[in-house]
Write an enzyme that holds these catalytic residues in place. Structure first.
Site, short mmCIF file in Angstrom:
data_model
loop_
_atom_site.label_atom_id
_atom_site.label_comp_id
_atom_site.label_asym_id
_atom_site.label_seq_id
_atom_site.Cartn_x
_atom_site.Cartn_y
_atom_site.Cartn_z
N CYS A 95 14.93 19.36 30.25
CA CYS A 95 16.18 18.41 30.27
C CYS A 95 17.31 19.20 30.93
O CYS A 95 17.51 19.46 32.11
CB CYS A 95 16.77 17.84 28.83
N ARG A 132 23.12 5.92 28.38
CA ARG A 132 22.18 6.98 28.32
C ARG A 132 20.63 6.59 28.25
O ARG A 132 20.41 5.46 27.80
CB ARG A 132 22.64 7.97 27.15
N HIS A 196 11.82 16.05 25.10
CA HIS A 196 12.20 16.98 24.00
C HIS A 196 10.84 16.49 23.09
O HIS A 196 10.31 16.16 23.38
CB HIS A 196 13.40 16.76 23.52
N1 GLN Z 1 23.77 17.04 29.23
C1 GLN Z 1 22.63 16.29 29.99
C2 GLN Z 1 22.72 15.18 30.03
O1 GLN Z 1 23.14 14.25 29.10
C3 GLN Z 1 21.23 17.16 29.57
C4 GLN Z 1 21.08 16.60 27.78
C5 GLN Z 1 19.82 17.20 27.46
O2 GLN Z 1 19.41 18.47 27.67
N2 GLN Z 1 19.24 16.45 26.51
O3 GLN Z 1 21.95 14.54 30.92
#
Ligand code: GLN
Length: 247
Positions: A95, A132, A196
């Site tokens: 990520c 998101r 993840h």
């Molecule tokens: N901050 C980044 C995003 O929101 C990565 C998030 C993450 O590593 N889960 O895309």
């Protein structure tokens, strides 16, 4: 057999949703086979390591703020990481770590966080923090030489674009962009993914692909990995596949 050397970068800053667990899975699977596995850590202000002496470099994910905090330090490591990658060190990136190996990550406030530019993709987050990609995800990859379904959990605002060689195709969830067909980035010695979970706990084939790569790096004769009893891991994955893919 040689000792596998792993460098876990920014474990104190980039460790969302159990990302450090990936190191535990690799170390557990090595131990079961009698393979020595040394995991060193690097973070801001550590002495500059010899990156190419490592078989694998691992970077987890993090919030925009943590990505900003480590950015300047990561750029200082650019030369060493590029050299290691060219010499065949495996890069395993989750990520936020995945995003920062591209050209840049534009965060939700519109700030550009410079990436290492190792790969051609770039990532832009929408202005609204409410938009998101969050939830369980299933992809299918062929990195191991046969089709494998990989399950995980994604939570990212960033939309990663211009990915030439994705890690897998999305069967459930979002992937590189909202509702995209492709997930992650890969090469022979790179797995970069939004998964993840920790990603490796239910996906033993992916762990073994990397362990096998590391064990064989620099060896002339191919070393095969002893197979392990993965009944539990596979049953856990199957629960998720049944839940997510069956209508
Ligand atoms: N901050 C980044 C995003 O929101 C990565 C998030 C993450 O590593 N889960 O895309």
């Amino acid at each position: 057999m040689k000792t596998i050397k792993i460098l876990h970068m920014y474990a104190d800053m980039l460790d969302l949703y159990g990302d450090s667990g990936n190191m535990e899975v690799i170390s557990f699977r090595c131990k079961k086979r009698g393979i020595e596995c040394q995991i060193d850590r690097y973070s801001i202000d550590s002495a500059m390591p010899d990156f190419s002496s490592y078989d694998l470099i691992y970077i987890g994910g993090g919030a925009d703020l943590e990505q900003q905090h480590i950015s300047a330090d990561l750029l200082k490591c650019r030369e060493g990481i590029v050299d290691a990658y060219k010499k065949g060190t495996f890069l395993f990136l989750i990520c936020g770590g995945y995003q920062l190996m591209g050209k840049y990550y534009r965060d939700a406030d519109g700030n550009d966080i410079k990436g290492l530019g190792l790969f051609d993709y770039f990532t832009v987050a929408p202005n609204s923090r409410r938009k998101r990609c969050i939830g369980n995800i299933v992809i299918e990859t062929e990195i191991t030489g046969k089709k494998v379904k990989v399950v995980g959990f994604e939570n990212h605002g960033g939309q990663t674009q211009e990915v030439k060689t994705p890690f897998g195709k999305v069967l459930y969830g979002n992937g590189n962009c909202s509702k995209s067909a492709a997930e992650g980035y890969c090469e022979k010695n790179v797995i970069a993914t939004y998964l993840h979970g920790p990603c490796l706990s239910k996906n033993p084939e992916i762990s073994d692909y990397m362990i096998g790569y590391c064990v064989n790096r620099g060896e002339s004769a191919k070393i095969s990995l002893e197979s392990l009893d993965d009944t539990l891991e596979k049953e856990c994955r199957q629960v998720m596949l049944d839940r997510l893919l069956k209508k």
